[in-house]
Structures are given as structure tokens and as C-alpha cells.
Design a protein around this motif. Structure first.
Motif, PDB file in Angstrom:
ATOM      1  N   ARG A   1       0.824  -1.217   0.000  1.00  0.00           N
ATOM      2  CA  ARG A   1       0.000   0.000   0.000  1.00  0.00           C
ATOM      3  C   ARG A   1       0.854   1.261   0.000  1.00  0.00           C
ATOM      4  N   ASP A   2       1.868   1.304   0.859  1.00  0.00           N
ATOM      5  CA  ASP A   2       2.686   2.516   0.988  1.00  0.00           C
ATOM      6  C   ASP A   2       3.445   2.839  -0.290  1.00  0.00           C
ATOM      7  N   ASN A   3       3.812   1.804  -1.063  1.00  0.00           N
ATOM      8  CA  ASN A   3       4.590   2.018  -2.286  1.00  0.00           C
ATOM      9  C   ASN A   3       3.745   1.899  -3.550  1.00  0.00           C
ATOM     10  N   LEU A   4       2.426   1.798  -3.371  1.00  0.00           N
ATOM     11  CA  LEU A   4       1.489   1.727  -4.498  1.00  0.00           C
ATOM     12  C   LEU A   4       1.883   0.635  -5.495  1.00  0.00           C
ATOM     13  N   LEU A   5       2.241  -0.538  -4.968  1.00  0.00           N
ATOM     14  CA  LEU A   5       2.652  -1.651  -5.816  1.00  0.00           C
ATOM     15  C   LEU A   5       1.424  -2.379  -6.370  1.00  0.00           C
ATOM     16  N   THR A   6       1.510  -2.787  -7.617  1.00  0.00           N
ATOM     17  CA  THR A   6       0.426  -3.539  -8.252  1.00  0.00           C
ATOM     18  C   THR A   6       0.571  -5.021  -7.906  1.00  0.00           C
ATOM     19  N   THR A   7      -0.543  -5.672  -7.596  1.00  0.00           N
ATOM     20  CA  THR A   7      -0.518  -7.093  -7.239  1.00  0.00           C
ATOM     21  C   THR A   7      -1.576  -7.855  -8.024  1.00  0.00           C
ATOM     22  N   TYR A   8      -1.389  -9.155  -8.064  1.00  0.00           N
ATOM     23  CA  TYR A   8      -2.402 -10.038  -8.637  1.00  0.00           C
ATOM     24  C   TYR A   8      -2.446 -11.313  -7.809  1.00  0.00           C
ATOM     25  N   HIS A   9      -3.644 -11.711  -7.400  1.00  0.00           N
ATOM     26  CA  HIS A   9      -3.824 -12.918  -6.598  1.00  0.00           C
ATOM     27  C   HIS A   9      -4.256 -14.078  -7.497  1.00  0.00           C
ATOM     28  N   TYR A  10      -3.385 -15.069  -7.615  1.00  0.00           N
ATOM     29  CA  TYR A  10      -3.750 -16.278  -8.336  1.00  0.00           C
ATOM     30  C   TYR A  10      -4.764 -17.096  -7.546  1.00  0.00           C
ATOM     31  N   ASP A  11      -4.587 -17.120  -6.218  1.00  0.00           N
ATOM     32  CA  ASP A  11      -5.449 -17.976  -5.401  1.00  0.00           C
ATOM     33  C   ASP A  11      -5.439 -17.481  -3.962  1.00  0.00           C
ATOM     34  N   HIS A  12      -6.519 -17.741  -3.266  1.00  0.00           N
ATOM     35  CA  HIS A  12      -6.632 -17.450  -1.838  1.00  0.00           C
ATOM     36  C   HIS A  12      -7.617 -18.459  -1.269  1.00  0.00           C
TER      37      HIS A  12
ATOM     38  N   ASN B   1       3.450  -3.244 -14.180  1.00  0.00           N
ATOM     39  CA  ASN B   1       2.177  -2.807 -13.594  1.00  0.00           C
ATOM     40  C   ASN B   1       1.018  -3.033 -14.560  1.00  0.00           C
ATOM     41  N   ILE B   2       1.244  -2.720 -15.836  1.00  0.00           N
ATOM     42  CA  ILE B   2       0.193  -2.878 -16.846  1.00  0.00           C
ATOM     43  C   ILE B   2      -0.189  -4.353 -16.999  1.00  0.00           C
ATOM     44  N   VAL B   3       0.823  -5.214 -17.062  1.00  0.00           N
ATOM     45  CA  VAL B   3       0.561  -6.647 -17.241  1.00  0.00           C
ATOM     46  C   VAL B   3      -0.222  -7.202 -16.056  1.00  0.00           C
ATOM     47  N   LEU B   4       0.229  -6.911 -14.831  1.00  0.00           N
ATOM     48  CA  LEU B   4      -0.486  -7.428 -13.657  1.00  0.00           C
ATOM     49  C   LEU B   4      -1.879  -6.822 -13.546  1.00  0.00           C
ATOM     50  N   GLY B   5      -2.003  -5.540 -13.889  1.00  0.00           N
ATOM     51  CA  GLY B   5      -3.313  -4.898 -13.831  1.00  0.00           C
ATOM     52  C   GLY B   5      -4.308  -5.506 -14.795  1.00  0.00           C
ATOM     53  N   ALA B   6      -3.805  -6.052 -15.912  1.00  0.00           N
ATOM     54  CA  ALA B   6      -4.684  -6.653 -16.914  1.00  0.00           C
ATOM     55  C   ALA B   6      -5.020  -8.112 -16.609  1.00  0.00           C
ATOM     56  N   MET B   7      -4.332  -8.719 -15.654  1.00  0.00           N
ATOM     57  CA  MET B   7      -4.516 -10.144 -15.385  1.00  0.00           C
ATOM     58  C   MET B   7      -5.952 -10.525 -15.008  1.00  0.00           C
TER      59      MET B   7
ATOM     60  N   ARG C   1      -9.525 -22.945  10.622  1.00  0.00           N
ATOM     61  CA  ARG C   1      -8.876 -22.756   9.327  1.00  0.00           C
ATOM     62  C   ARG C   1      -7.764 -21.715   9.424  1.00  0.00           C
ATOM     63  N   ARG C   2      -6.784 -21.842   8.519  1.00  0.00           N
ATOM     64  CA  ARG C   2      -5.797 -20.783   8.321  1.00  0.00           C
ATOM     65  C   ARG C   2      -5.802 -20.412   6.843  1.00  0.00           C
ATOM     66  N   SER C   3      -5.513 -19.144   6.550  1.00  0.00           N
ATOM     67  CA  SER C   3      -5.611 -18.631   5.185  1.00  0.00           C
ATOM     68  C   SER C   3      -4.269 -18.732   4.469  1.00  0.00           C
ATOM     69  N   ILE C   4      -4.319 -19.176   3.220  1.00  0.00           N
ATOM     70  CA  ILE C   4      -3.142 -19.313   2.365  1.00  0.00           C
ATOM     71  C   ILE C   4      -3.397 -18.528   1.082  1.00  0.00           C
ATOM     72  N   GLU C   5      -2.372 -17.821   0.589  1.00  0.00           N
ATOM     73  CA  GLU C   5      -2.547 -17.075  -0.648  1.00  0.00           C
ATOM     74  C   GLU C   5      -1.390 -17.312  -1.611  1.00  0.00           C
ATOM     75  N   HIS C   6      -1.696 -17.120  -2.890  1.00  0.00           N
ATOM     76  CA  HIS C   6      -0.700 -17.187  -3.970  1.00  0.00           C
ATOM     77  C   HIS C   6      -0.789 -15.854  -4.696  1.00  0.00           C
ATOM     78  N   MET C   7       0.269 -15.046  -4.577  1.00  0.00           N
ATOM     79  CA  MET C   7       0.213 -13.668  -5.045  1.00  0.00           C
ATOM     80  C   MET C   7       1.471 -13.315  -5.834  1.00  0.00           C
ATOM     81  N   VAL C   8       1.318 -12.390  -6.778  1.00  0.00           N
ATOM     82  CA  VAL C   8       2.445 -11.827  -7.520  1.00  0.00           C
ATOM     83  C   VAL C   8       2.451 -10.319  -7.296  1.00  0.00           C
ATOM     84  N   VAL C   9       3.637  -9.765  -7.057  1.00  0.00           N
ATOM     85  CA  VAL C   9       3.784  -8.335  -6.781  1.00  0.00           C
ATOM     86  C   VAL C   9       4.709  -7.715  -7.826  1.00  0.00           C
ATOM     87  N   SER C  10       4.288  -6.601  -8.398  1.00  0.00           N
ATOM     88  CA  SER C  10       5.148  -5.843  -9.302  1.00  0.00           C
ATOM     89  C   SER C  10       6.065  -4.948  -8.479  1.00  0.00           C
ATOM     90  N   LEU C  11       7.310  -4.802  -8.926  1.00  0.00           N
ATOM     91  CA  LEU C  11       8.250  -3.924  -8.227  1.00  0.00           C
ATOM     92  C   LEU C  11       8.130  -2.472  -8.678  1.00  0.00           C
TER      93      LEU C  11
END
Length: 401
Positions: free
Chosen positions: A176-187, A380-386, A364-374
């Protein structure tokens, strides 16, 4: 801070009789009394083994899959030709290791350069090791270090991380602080058992009195076939024997019939033998077996630490399927765990919606699969379009017949 190559030895800064700090060569970044280092091979971690073991004991939630005994055995037997980029974060003042990120370099969406936390075929968590209380400083330095890497890095993949606790909170604060783009494959969530429950009350609540009585009846029926006993690997000298028992038993199960038993893959078999033998000597694995007239009919392998446990592998003999030996050994394990009070929780390591363990364990415990853009524009464009691309793929996918 730019990335440079250097060779460093701290021999001069240590007094006689004090353990010498590991020397290292490779890219590094410094900030706020911390240093980030990149190692090009996991074998270089051998000189950090003491600090690595200490770090694994100082995390908020343990991750047995990144502890030395598991990780080294997995790399030795299961890794392919990986392009390793193992990032360590160390505290300069006390010369302590406070962060461990075993990345491998590859290609992500649109052929972007990507670092991914390494996950073997037989690992079920990739949460990095970070000293509790240092999460914010570690992630801040890690981001700066990754942004200066050469060849450059566009994306960071976190394939199976714990989506709760301070590590998760500080990671998302950084995003959040660095305005990084993310995409969640799974949660998703998976079953976990925590301490503080009464065994009889918990099972009655989760599966009902009728099914609880039925499993007790199954155990009595097994006793009619011969002498039934439950054993554990209390003697550290018999780790290899327990590994043999488990591998042979799994071969007789549905996994053997389906070709997915450990013994049917030489590399996986050797990995499991090494894991059980080494962790049995160190007290880091519990092998629980249900034996009928001295022969194993069901076994459960659990990775153990003071901060938590992971139910790693289970196997049973198909010949006794009608007596539910897998369920019986699981129930015995539950009772041992709740009565011993030696560990706060045990992770099932199960897939989502597992039909057996989800009935027994309601937490239960939560598990996630995420990708973060640097932060680079094209990444950013590619992840935003995912999300849109994924939606289109689902929309036009032909239904299965």
C-alpha cells in the motif's frame, strides 16, 4: 543505494574465542543498520547454518519447509537446474540473520523477469523466515534490494504463503505505501487444529456422536483381528527403519495404485529417507504408526517444532480399508496432540475442501498465492490486466463434456 559486488570477511571484528561470522561475496544493499545479501547457491547457506537455525526459532509462525533439515534435503534431491537468488537480511550490530528469502529466477506473465519463493513438489508453505518484530524493516530493505538487482527483476511471486499474522500485515503495508500492483492467483483456507480443546467434546461437535462411536467400533473390530498398538519413533537411532515402514505402506495405498507413492520416484524416496532420518535425530519429526500384530497398517508423519506442527504425510494399507485405519491413526494423533500440550497448533497441509480432515478440524488458516510488481510501468500494466484476461479465459473456455 546501488548494488555492488564485494567480498567481506568479519574476522578482524571478532575477539578471540567468539564464533566467526560467515564471510560472503555477492550483491548487497544496506540501510538502517541492516544489510541485504544475495547468494547464488543454497550451498552457500552452509556457513550460515547456526544463524539459520536460530532464525527459524524466532519467527512469529514457524515454517518447517524452510528450516535447514527440510530445505537442504529438498534442494539436494528435488531441485532442478534452478537459477538461485537466495536473499538474506542481516542485522549489522549483532551480526544476526533476521530474514531468509530463497528465491529462484524465472519468467512470469508476458515473459517478465520474475523471482519466486522456491517451492518443491513436497513443500506446503513458502512463507519467508523473518525474525518476529523485524518484519517492517526487513520488507523495506528487501524492496530496495530487489529493485537494484541485475539482471533486473520485474515481479516477485509468493506461491503459498500464510495470509495472516505480522508478516502478512507488513507485506501488505509495504504494498500500500509504495502503491505496488498485485495479482492474486489464489486465496483459500486449509484445516488447522489448535490447542486448548477437549478431545471427546471436539469430535462430538465436529462429526457427531454417531460417527465418533462408529470409529471406536472400527478400532474394536481391528482388535478382533489381532493385537493393535500405536507406536512412535522415540528412539532416534531408528529413523531409517520408520522411513522404510512408511514408504512400503504408502506403496500399498491408493497412492501406489495411482503411481504417486514416494517410493515410485527415486528422488522423492531419497528425500523422504534423508528428511525422516535427520529430523528424527534432531527431534523434529514424529512418526506415528498403528500396528497389527507387529506390522504397520497406518502411519502419519508430522514435522514438529515448539511453535507449531505440520501433518506432512499419511499412509495406510488398502487391505484394511473397511476398518478405516487412516482415520483411526488420525484420531489417535489428535488425542495425543490435545493431551500433550507441547505445541500450539498443527497444520493439516491439506488441499482446500479435503473431505476427511475438514470434518475433523473446524478451524482454518488462510493461504494465498500472489504476484507483486516492483513498480516498473510495463509490469504494472501486465499485472493490472490479469483479472480481465482471466475473466475472458473463463468466459470463452469450452465446457467439459
Amino acid at each position: 543505494m546501488s548494488e555492488v559486488q564485494f567480498a567481506c570477511s568479519t574476522e578482524e571484528t571478532h575477539q578471540v574465542g567468539k564464533p566467526q561470522a560467515p564471510s560472503f561475496t555477492g550483491p548487497f544493499t544496506t540501510e538502517g543498520g541492516l544489510t541485504a545479501i544475495t547468494l547464488s547457491s543454497p550451498s552457500e547457506m552452509d556457513q550460515w547454518i547456526g544463524e539459520w537455525i536460530e532464525l527459524a526459532q524466532q519467527t512469529e509462525f514457524c515454517n518447517a519447509f524452510y528450516e535447514p533439515t527440510f530445505f537442504q534435503a529438498a534442494v539436494k534431491n528435488l531441485a532442478s537446474q534452478e537459477d538461485w537468488q537466495v536473499v538474506l537480511i542481516k542485522e549489522d550490530a549483532e551480526d544476526k540473520l533476521i530474514g531468509f528469502f530463497p528465491f529462484v529466477r524465472g519468467r512470469g506473465p508476458a515473459r517478465l523477469s520474475e523471482l519466486s519463493l522456491w517451492k518443491s513438489k513436497l513443500s506446503f508453505l513458502t512463507s519467508p523466515l523473518i525474525r518476529s518484530g523485524s518484519e517492517q524493516q526487513v520488507f523495506k530493505l528487501l524492496l530496495k534490494h530487489l529493485r537494484t538487482m541485475q539482471p533486473r527483476v520485474d515481479l516477485v511471486e509468493l506461491p503459498m504463503t500464510l495470509a495472516e499474522g505480522r508478516v502478512h500485515q507488513e507485506l501488505h503495508r509495504l504494498i500500500r505505501d509504495n502503491l505496488l500492483t498485485t495479482y492474486h492467483y489464489d486465496h483459500y483456507s486449509r484445516a488447522i487444529l489448535t490447542e486448548g480443546h477437549d478431545y471427546d467434546e471436539l469430535l462430538t461437535e465436529n462429526i457427531g456422536r454417531h460417527h465418533f462411536r462408529e470409529y471406536r467400533r472400527q478400532l474394536r473390530r481391528m482388535n478382533n483381528l489381532g493385537q493393535v498398538e500405536f507406536r512412535t519413533n522415540e528412539d532416534p537411532e531408528y529413523g531409517e527403519c520408520w522411513a522404510d515402514w512408511f514408504l512400503e505402506l504408502e506403496l500399498k495405498s491408493w497412492k501406489g495404485e495411482g503411481g504417486s507413492a514416494l517410493k515410485q520416484d527415486p528422488q522423492q524416496e531419497e528425500f523422504f529417507r534423508e528428511l525422516v532420518t535427520s529430523r528424527t535425530r534432531a527431534g523434529g519429526v514424529e512418526m506415528l504408526g498403528m500396528f497389527l500384530d507387529g506390522e504397520p497398517v497406518a502411519m502419519l508423519c508430522t514435522l514438529v517444532s515448539q511453535k507449531g506442527c505440520f501433518e506432512y504425510k499419511i499412509a495406510f494399507d488398502q487391505e484394511y480399508k473397511k476398518y478405516s485405519p487412516g482415520m483411526l491413526v488420525q484420531l489417535h494423533k489428535m488425542q495425543r496432540f490435545l493431551e500433550s500440550k507441547r505445541s500450539p497448533w498443527v497444520d493439516s497441509c491439506a488441499v482446500p475442501n479435503h473431505p476427511m480432515i475438514n470434518r475433523l478440524w473446524s478451524e482454518r488458516r488462510s493461504i494465498e498465492h500472489m504476484v507483486v510488481s516492483l513498480g516498473r510501468p510495463w509490469a504494472n500494466i501486465v499485472l493490472g490486466a490479469m483479472p480481465l484476461l482471466r475473466s475472458l479465459k473463463r468466459t470463452f473456455r469450452k465446457p467439459k463434456r
